[in-house]
Design a protein around this motif. Structure first.
Motif, PDB file in Angstrom:
ATOM      1  N   TYR A 250       3.706  37.720  38.642  1.00  0.00           N
ATOM      2  CA  TYR A 250       4.682  38.754  38.950  1.00  0.00           C
ATOM      3  C   TYR A 250       6.107  38.213  39.120  1.00  0.00           C
ATOM      4  O   TYR A 250       6.957  38.894  39.679  1.00  0.00           O
ATOM      5  CB  TYR A 250       4.237  39.547  40.197  1.00  0.00           C
ATOM      6  CG  TYR A 250       3.020  40.388  39.900  1.00  0.00           C
ATOM      7  CD1 TYR A 250       3.139  41.709  39.465  1.00  0.00           C
ATOM      8  CD2 TYR A 250       1.739  39.843  39.974  1.00  0.00           C
ATOM      9  CE1 TYR A 250       2.019  42.465  39.140  1.00  0.00           C
ATOM     10  CE2 TYR A 250       0.615  40.582  39.653  1.00  0.00           C
ATOM     11  CZ  TYR A 250       0.768  41.896  39.236  1.00  0.00           C
ATOM     12  OH  TYR A 250      -0.342  42.645  38.901  1.00  0.00           O
ATOM     13  N   GLY A 251       6.355  37.015  38.631  1.00  0.00           N
ATOM     14  CA  GLY A 251       7.725  36.531  38.558  1.00  0.00           C
ATOM     15  C   GLY A 251       8.183  35.687  39.729  1.00  0.00           C
ATOM     16  O   GLY A 251       7.435  35.371  40.659  1.00  0.00           O
ATOM     17  N   ASN A 262       9.403  39.984  45.206  1.00  0.00           N
ATOM     18  CA  ASN A 262       9.732  39.916  46.639  1.00  0.00           C
ATOM     19  C   ASN A 262       8.990  40.987  47.425  1.00  0.00           C
ATOM     20  O   ASN A 262       8.484  40.727  48.521  1.00  0.00           O
ATOM     21  CB  ASN A 262      11.246  40.083  46.834  1.00  0.00           C
ATOM     22  CG  ASN A 262      12.029  38.852  46.394  1.00  0.00           C
ATOM     23  OD1 ASN A 262      11.570  37.729  46.558  1.00  0.00           O
ATOM     24  ND2 ASN A 262      13.196  39.052  45.816  1.00  0.00           N
ATOM     25  N   ARG A 263       8.909  42.186  46.855  1.00  0.00           N
ATOM     26  CA  ARG A 263       8.209  43.274  47.555  1.00  0.00           C
ATOM     27  C   ARG A 263       6.723  42.963  47.683  1.00  0.00           C
ATOM     28  O   ARG A 263       6.114  43.211  48.729  1.00  0.00           O
ATOM     29  CB  ARG A 263       8.408  44.595  46.803  1.00  0.00           C
ATOM     30  CG  ARG A 263       7.821  45.778  47.541  1.00  0.00           C
ATOM     31  CD  ARG A 263       8.288  47.095  46.951  1.00  0.00           C
ATOM     32  NE  ARG A 263       7.701  48.220  47.654  1.00  0.00           N
ATOM     33  CZ  ARG A 263       7.948  49.505  47.365  1.00  0.00           C
ATOM     34  NH1 ARG A 263       8.788  49.817  46.383  1.00  0.00           N
ATOM     35  NH2 ARG A 263       7.373  50.471  48.053  1.00  0.00           N
ATOM     36  N   ALA A 264       6.156  42.392  46.629  1.00  0.00           N
ATOM     37  CA  ALA A 264       4.740  42.020  46.664  1.00  0.00           C
ATOM     38  C   ALA A 264       4.472  41.007  47.767  1.00  0.00           C
ATOM     39  O   ALA A 264       3.500  41.121  48.518  1.00  0.00           O
ATOM     40  CB  ALA A 264       4.317  41.453  45.309  1.00  0.00           C
ATOM     41  N   MET A 265       5.352  40.020  47.885  1.00  0.00           N
ATOM     42  CA  MET A 265       5.170  38.997  48.913  1.00  0.00           C
ATOM     43  C   MET A 265       5.315  39.605  50.308  1.00  0.00           C
ATOM     44  O   MET A 265       4.530  39.294  51.217  1.00  0.00           O
ATOM     45  CB  MET A 265       6.182  37.870  48.706  1.00  0.00           C
ATOM     46  CG  MET A 265       5.858  36.629  49.506  1.00  0.00           C
ATOM     47  SD  MET A 265       6.676  35.131  48.914  1.00  0.00           S
ATOM     48  CE  MET A 265       8.359  35.445  49.385  1.00  0.00           C
ATOM     49  N   LEU A 288      10.392  37.742  57.968  1.00  0.00           N
ATOM     50  CA  LEU A 288       9.860  38.889  57.247  1.00  0.00           C
ATOM     51  C   LEU A 288       8.533  38.565  56.572  1.00  0.00           C
ATOM     52  O   LEU A 288       7.620  39.392  56.534  1.00  0.00           O
ATOM     53  CB  LEU A 288      10.879  39.372  56.202  1.00  0.00           C
ATOM     54  CG  LEU A 288      10.612  40.716  55.533  1.00  0.00           C
ATOM     55  CD1 LEU A 288      10.582  41.842  56.562  1.00  0.00           C
ATOM     56  CD2 LEU A 288      11.672  41.003  54.475  1.00  0.00           C
ATOM     57  N   ILE A 289       8.407  37.344  56.037  1.00  0.00           N
ATOM     58  CA  ILE A 289       7.179  37.022  55.308  1.00  0.00           C
ATOM     59  C   ILE A 289       6.006  36.715  56.236  1.00  0.00           C
ATOM     60  O   ILE A 289       4.871  36.596  55.783  1.00  0.00           O
ATOM     61  CB  ILE A 289       7.379  35.867  54.309  1.00  0.00           C
ATOM     62  CG1 ILE A 289       7.609  34.534  55.039  1.00  0.00           C
ATOM     63  CG2 ILE A 289       8.460  36.145  53.308  1.00  0.00           C
ATOM     64  CD1 ILE A 289       7.339  33.329  54.183  1.00  0.00           C
ATOM     65  N   MET A 349      10.405  48.931  39.106  1.00  0.00           N
ATOM     66  CA  MET A 349      11.473  48.172  39.771  1.00  0.00           C
ATOM     67  C   MET A 349      12.150  47.171  38.847  1.00  0.00           C
ATOM     68  O   MET A 349      12.828  46.251  39.300  1.00  0.00           O
ATOM     69  CB  MET A 349      10.917  47.439  41.001  1.00  0.00           C
ATOM     70  CG  MET A 349      10.400  48.373  42.080  1.00  0.00           C
ATOM     71  SD  MET A 349       9.702  47.493  43.502  1.00  0.00           S
ATOM     72  CE  MET A 349      11.183  46.764  44.208  1.00  0.00           C
ATOM     73  N   LYS A 350      11.980  47.349  37.541  1.00  0.00           N
ATOM     74  CA  LYS A 350      12.641  46.447  36.605  1.00  0.00           C
ATOM     75  C   LYS A 350      14.149  46.589  36.711  1.00  0.00           C
ATOM     76  O   LYS A 350      14.672  47.696  36.792  1.00  0.00           O
ATOM     77  CB  LYS A 350      12.194  46.745  35.171  1.00  0.00           C
ATOM     78  CG  LYS A 350      10.819  46.188  34.821  1.00  0.00           C
ATOM     79  CD  LYS A 350      10.465  46.476  33.376  1.00  0.00           C
ATOM     80  CE  LYS A 350       9.108  45.874  33.023  1.00  0.00           C
ATOM     81  NZ  LYS A 350       8.678  46.242  31.666  1.00  0.00           N
TER      82      LYS A 350
END
Length: 537
Positions: A250-251, A262-265, A288-289, A349-350
């Motif tokens: 996912y990049g 970032n949202r996935a993490m 945050l993470i 979200m691209k």
């Protein structure tokens, strides 16, 4: 046998094929002795690039890169390259000549306390005082550089030690350092804890850093991700741990990463950080993470675990060994719903760009270039806007993506690409830089020509130090200071001076045919792409 001959013998024992460097009186005994060896010497045009070239070779070959320079300014010039390798955890052995032993500390001509100067940028450094210690020191240096958390080791050798006679040359079979014993195998109890959390987790994610590549653990990571449908994101240095278009990838995360990565993490309930230092560029808000999730931090360097963010489950060890241990476990889990959510994020979200049609669109160009590059090609990105566009739009297939993410050293791409090409002469190697970073290492076009190193170079030209200009755009309301690159050379004439093929692209209209011609055969080509000076990453 004199010390200089012993150094060459040590390099032969370690299987060294190339030494990058720049001679001077204090390193002349070594360079005289290496003439009797099959080791090839590459004359770099400035010492910093000797370390960058050695780094490029090390990263694609898995071997230790070697550079050798003279004392004083030669040694101080190479420091930036050493610091770059240290920040990126690249194994190097850097040899520096030094003035006569009895003159050290007298401020004589071309004396510099290089071991003191590099103290914070090396894993270890040696000042050789006894010629008979050369075999032991070199055996240790190569071991330290390429084990544990990899990095540069400096060996400073006075000229009189290089000229002194050894009693006997005997290269050690093994290294046993009482105070240096890096942990390779992961602790079994901690591995069981991670497996238990994976079984419970509904939204796991792996964030892979450069340590996965340094460990050679890409295959093991992919197999784990595929077997249990665990999504993977990467730091900048981790790009290439999975092919860009792999369904489980996912990049890149971080300030300039993919929003959906970032949202996935952030939304995961189990975050497995592996081979990443959790630095500010990848994780701008460490708190945050860690919110509402279990954080597993895997790293071969115990000092990195807990340094920037507290781990729920710390796991010290080599990534490849740890993933091999995970593969022995059977985990019952289902992450189909999580994958569906992330795929929706990826589509919605691209980042949307609105490129200026009067110029080359760097994003579209890099994607097109990537698609046409060889399957196993090596792409070397420099630093600046070009680096962020490269990270965002280059498509890694089964090749490598190299850049300097730790130190962010401009001028890295061309010498690193040369080192990579020498290590892998049958693979396509492309260096991508901006017109600012290009001018920091354009002297190496002479090295490419002299030693027939056919690297392909792309310059994204906007006549600005683009990344700093962009920062000033956002933070100083377009009050630009010291970023205008007026006075830059005509690249067509420069290419002609180095007997290099030159191409120039003004818009995307002829981009496809230009890229095809650029990549057509294994020759050095300099391609200038004129981009919008006001474009933003």
């Amino acid at each position: 046998m004199i010390g200089a001959e012993a150094i060459v013998k040590c390099l032969e024992k370690e299987g060294v094929e190339y030494v990058f460097g720049y001679p001077g009186v204090a390193i002349c005994p070594f360079y005289n002795s290496i003439l009797n060896s099959d080791i090839k010497t590459i004359l770099i045009r400035t010492e910093q690039n000797a370390a960058h070239a050695a780094s490029g070779l090390a990263r694609v070959s898995g071997k230790v890169g070697v550079c050798a320079v003279t004392s004083g300014p030669g040694a101080t010039n190479v420091i930036t390259g050493i610091a770059t390798a240290f920040a990126d955890s690249i194994p190097l052995v850097c040899i520096t000549g030094q003035v006569n032993s009895e003159l050290i500390g007298s401020d004589v001509f071309q004396e510099a306390d290089i071991t003191g100067a590099v103290e914070s940028f090396v894993k270890y450094s040696y000042l050789v005082k006894d010629v008979n210690q050369i075999p032991r020191i070199f055996k240790e240096a190569f071991y330290i550089a390429n084990s544990g958390r990899k990095g540069p080791v400096l060996i400073d050798i006075p000229i009189d030690v290089q000229n002194a006679a050894l009693k006997r040359f005997e290269y050690p079979e093994e290294v046993n350092l009482r105070t240096y014993k890096p942990t390779i195998k992961g602790h079994a109890v901690q591995i069981k804890k991670v497996v238990g959390e994976l079984a419970k987790s509904k939204r796991p994610i792996i964030c892979a850093g450069g340590g996965v590549l340094l460990s050679g653990a890409e295959k093991e990571l992919r197999e784990l991700a595929e077997k249990y449908s665990i999504p993977v994101v990467s730091t900048m240095m981790g790009i290439g741990v999975m092919p860009t278009n792999h369904p489980m990838y996912y990049g890149m995360v971080g300030n300039n990463g993919k929003p959906y990565a970032n949202r996935a993490m952030n939304e995961s309930d189990l975050l497995i950080m592996v081979g990443a230092r959790v630095a500010d560029r990848a994780v701008s808000q460490p708190d945050l993470i860690t919110e509402n999730k279990v954080l597993v931090h895997i790293d071969v360097d115990p000092a990195e675990i807990g340094k920037n963010v507290g781990a729920s489950i710390p796991l010290v060890g080599d990534a490849k060994h740890i993933f091999e241990d995970f593969a022995k476990e059977e985990i019952t889990c289902n992450h189909d719903q999580w994958i569906k959510v992330l795929n929706d994020y990826r589509e919605t979200m691209k980042k949307k760009r609105n490129p200026n049609p009067d110029y080359v669109d760097p994003a579209g160009f890099i994607t097109m270039l990537s698609e046409k590059m060889a399957d196993d090609a090596i792409y070397v990105a420099d630093v600046g806007q070009n680096q962020i566009w490269s990270c965002s739009y280059h498509i890694v297939k089964n090749g490598r993506f190299l850049t300097t993410g730790g130190m962010g050293t401009m001028g890295y791409s061309i010498p690193a690409a040369m080192g990579a090409k020498l290590a892998c002469p049958d693979r396509q190697v492309v260096a991508v830089c901006g017109d600012g970073s290009f001018q920091m290492s354009m002297m190496e076009l002479a090295t490419m020509r002299q030693f027939n190193v056919p690297v392909k170079i792309i310059v994204l030209k906007n006549n600005y130090l683009g990344m700093v200009r962009e920062f000033q755009h956002y933070n100083y309301k377009d009050n630009y200071s010291v970023v205008d690159l007026s006075g830059s050379p005509d690249l067509e004439k420069l290419a002609m001076a180095y007997d290099m093929k030159f191409m120039r692209l003004f818009t995307m209209e002829k981009a496809e045919e230009t890229v095809q011609e650029f990549l057509a055969n294994d020759e050095s080509v300099l391609l200038e792409c004129v981009i919008d000076p006001m474009d933003l990453v």
